[in-house]
Design a protein around this motif. Structure first.
Motif, PDB file in Angstrom:
ATOM      1  N   LEU A  21       0.820  -1.211   0.000  1.00 30.59           N
ATOM      2  CA  LEU A  21       0.000   0.000   0.000  1.00 30.59           C
ATOM      3  C   LEU A  21       0.855   1.263   0.000  1.00 30.59           C
ATOM      4  O   LEU A  21       0.485   2.275  -0.614  1.00 30.59           O
ATOM      5  CB  LEU A  21      -0.941  -0.007   1.207  1.00 30.59           C
ATOM      6  CG  LEU A  21      -1.959  -1.149   1.243  1.00 30.59           C
ATOM      7  CD1 LEU A  21      -2.815  -1.051   2.509  1.00 30.59           C
ATOM      8  CD2 LEU A  21      -2.832  -1.166   0.001  1.00 30.59           C
ATOM      9  N   SER A  25       0.270   4.319  -2.504  1.00 30.63           N
ATOM     10  CA  SER A  25      -0.138   5.639  -2.005  1.00 30.63           C
ATOM     11  C   SER A  25       0.946   6.690  -2.206  1.00 30.63           C
ATOM     12  O   SER A  25       0.638   7.894  -2.268  1.00 30.63           O
ATOM     13  CB  SER A  25      -0.517   5.550  -0.527  1.00 30.63           C
ATOM     14  OG  SER A  25       0.582   5.099   0.250  1.00 30.63           O
ATOM     15  N   CYS A  36      -9.578  -1.165  -2.770  1.00 35.70           N
ATOM     16  CA  CYS A  36      -9.107  -2.387  -2.108  1.00 35.70           C
ATOM     17  C   CYS A  36     -10.306  -3.264  -1.769  1.00 35.70           C
ATOM     18  O   CYS A  36     -11.225  -2.819  -1.071  1.00 35.70           O
ATOM     19  CB  CYS A  36      -8.334  -2.046  -0.834  1.00 35.70           C
ATOM     20  SG  CYS A  36      -6.948  -0.930  -1.089  1.00 35.70           S
ATOM     21  N   TYR A  52      -5.249   2.769   6.430  1.00 38.18           N
ATOM     22  CA  TYR A  52      -4.799   3.569   5.286  1.00 38.18           C
ATOM     23  C   TYR A  52      -5.929   4.447   4.763  1.00 38.18           C
ATOM     24  O   TYR A  52      -5.715   5.618   4.405  1.00 38.18           O
ATOM     25  CB  TYR A  52      -4.270   2.665   4.176  1.00 38.18           C
ATOM     26  CG  TYR A  52      -2.824   2.273   4.357  1.00 38.18           C
ATOM     27  CD1 TYR A  52      -1.805   2.936   3.665  1.00 38.18           C
ATOM     28  CD2 TYR A  52      -2.456   1.257   5.230  1.00 38.18           C
ATOM     29  CE1 TYR A  52      -0.472   2.581   3.832  1.00 38.18           C
ATOM     30  CE2 TYR A  52      -1.135   0.898   5.414  1.00 38.18           C
ATOM     31  CZ  TYR A  52      -0.142   1.565   4.708  1.00 38.18           C
ATOM     32  OH  TYR A  52       1.182   1.215   4.886  1.00 38.18           O
ATOM     33  N   ALA A  53      -7.140   3.891   4.709  1.00 37.06           N
ATOM     34  CA  ALA A  53      -8.285   4.649   4.200  1.00 37.06           C
ATOM     35  C   ALA A  53      -8.618   5.838   5.107  1.00 37.06           C
ATOM     36  O   ALA A  53      -9.075   6.887   4.636  1.00 37.06           O
ATOM     37  CB  ALA A  53      -9.492   3.729   4.070  1.00 37.06           C
ATOM     38  N   PHE A  59      -8.445   6.165  -0.919  1.00 35.32           N
ATOM     39  CA  PHE A  59      -8.723   4.744  -0.680  1.00 35.32           C
ATOM     40  C   PHE A  59     -10.226   4.492  -0.572  1.00 35.32           C
ATOM     41  O   PHE A  59     -10.954   5.257   0.086  1.00 35.32           O
ATOM     42  CB  PHE A  59      -8.061   4.273   0.620  1.00 35.32           C
ATOM     43  CG  PHE A  59      -6.626   3.886   0.471  1.00 35.32           C
ATOM     44  CD1 PHE A  59      -6.262   2.550   0.317  1.00 35.32           C
ATOM     45  CD2 PHE A  59      -5.627   4.851   0.490  1.00 35.32           C
ATOM     46  CE1 PHE A  59      -4.919   2.189   0.196  1.00 35.32           C
ATOM     47  CE2 PHE A  59      -4.296   4.496   0.369  1.00 35.32           C
ATOM     48  CZ  PHE A  59      -3.939   3.156   0.217  1.00 35.32           C
TER      49      PHE A  59
END
Length: 373
Positions: A21, A25, A36, A52-53, A59
């Motif tokens: 990721l 990113s 994802c 991450y989102a 994301f």
């Protein structure tokens, strides 16, 4: 419209997901969306995706029950909105300039997809090792920076890696041709690749290693699991693709060779507990071939002795233990063939050297050196 949609199917890869990721990113191309699809992971993969989102609005995380790689990828494709689409493996690493480099080239050339190079990353040693199947140097030498289609590279279509993560696709091209991954099978990327290859009018090649393919002992391609039997069905789907585009007869020699070679590659690797199932499925497949007069004639006249031996053995032996005795003989014959080919190649090289003008021109010097010994 964003420039690139990145689709990442995810299943139980908590140890490698963060590095994957990060490589997406932190791409130099910022105008991307990252879709994802968590495919029923039982580890912390979904938790990592959500982290991450939470800090990157690009994301989108979808959580679904386990349906397999194709189901997850097809779902991600439906959600994609970018001009181009890139399919990322969740345990691998993309070079940070990859999307920018391929996007710019795709725009410049106005192509249906860009092919680029990848390199093996061996976890056990930490080494990066180049391999021809991912570098595709022979194809790169042939096409240069041109725009081409499949009919321009007939001698190379089986030398291109089928992996989707070595291509950047125009999403409209994928949608217009209704190309999806066949669901319920592993090795689904084989079918997807040939569908896109034959449908494309404009392809180009970028000679850069932009993807690191991670190899480790628990990888699905080394597990010996039951799903290795899927390749028998995948071969049939590949054949159907060639039939549908009207090019099967042109490539039937390569397709038969690929069927023999790859089926027995997976048979060798599959766990003992699944070998009987593999052999039974293979026999059913070969019986269909043997009942087709067109293929029967081809088999008699074109297959090598090792290939004929194994073809007849699959039809004859019902028990995998009996078949394994024959399979060992098959492997020995293949080794002998390879030794003969190596000898013949070296002999040819020697003959070319001896007949070359440089060799003849230096004969006097060699005679003098010999007399001085």
């Amino acid at each position: 419209m964003v420039k690139v949609s990145v689709v990442i199917p995810v299943y139980n890869v908590e140890d490698f997901l963060g590095e994957c990721l990060d490589s997406i990113s932190n791409q130099t191309l910022k105008d991307i969306e990252i879709i994802c699809v968590n495919d029923g992971s039982k580890d912390k993969s979904l938790e990592i995706l959500n982290e991450y989102a939470a800090r990157d609005e690009r994301f989108t995380v979808i959580d679904q029950e386990n349906g397999g790689h194709a189901v997850a990828t097809n779902r991600g494709m439906k959600l994609a909105t970018g001009k181009y689409i890139f399919f990322m493996d969740s345990d691998d690493i993309l070079e940070l300039t990859a999307l920018e480099d391929t996007y710019n080239l795709a725009e410049e050339k106005q192509v249906d997809f860009v092919i680029f190079q990848a390199i093996n990353y061996y976890m056990d040693t930490g080494k990066l090792v180049e391999a021809e199947n991912y570098s595709m140097n022979a194809l790169a030498d042939f096409v240069g920076d041109s725009v081409f289609k499949w009919s321009d590279i007939k001698d190379y279509i089986f030398k291109i890696t089928v992996t989707p993560w070595s291509k950047l696709y125009n999403r409209e091209f994928i949608m217009k041709n209704n190309i999806i991954y066949p669901e319920g099978l592993v090795f689904d990327d084989n079918v997807f690749f040939f569908e896109t290859l034959f449908a494309a009018e404009r392809i180009t090649f970028l000679r850069k290693h932009l993807f690191k393919r991670r190899w480790y002992s628990s990888s699905s391609t080394t597990s010996g699991a039951k799903h290795f039997t899927n390749y028998i069905q995948i071969c049939d789907l590949i054949w159907q693709t060639f039939f549908r585009y009207g090019v099967f007869d042109e490539f039937k020699e390569e397709l038969l060779f690929k069927k023999f070679r790859t089926n027995f590659y997976w048979y060798r690797l599959i766990k003992t507990e699944f070998k009987q199932l593999f052999l039974d499925m293979l026999r059913e497949d070969y019986q269909r071939i043997a009942s087709d007069e067109k293929f029967k004639e081809y088999i008699v006249s074109n297959l090598t002795d090792p290939q004929k031996l194994i073809f007849e053995g699959v039809l004859k032996f019902k028990n995998y233990k009996d078949f394994n005795v024959l399979y060992k003989q098959y492997r020995l014959l293949l080794d002998q063939e390879n030794l003969i080919k190596t000898y013949e190649k070296e002999k040819q090289l020697n003959e070319e050297l001896l007949s070359s003008s440089s060799w003849k021109a230096t004969s006097g010097l060699r005679s003098l050196r010999h007399s001085l010994k």
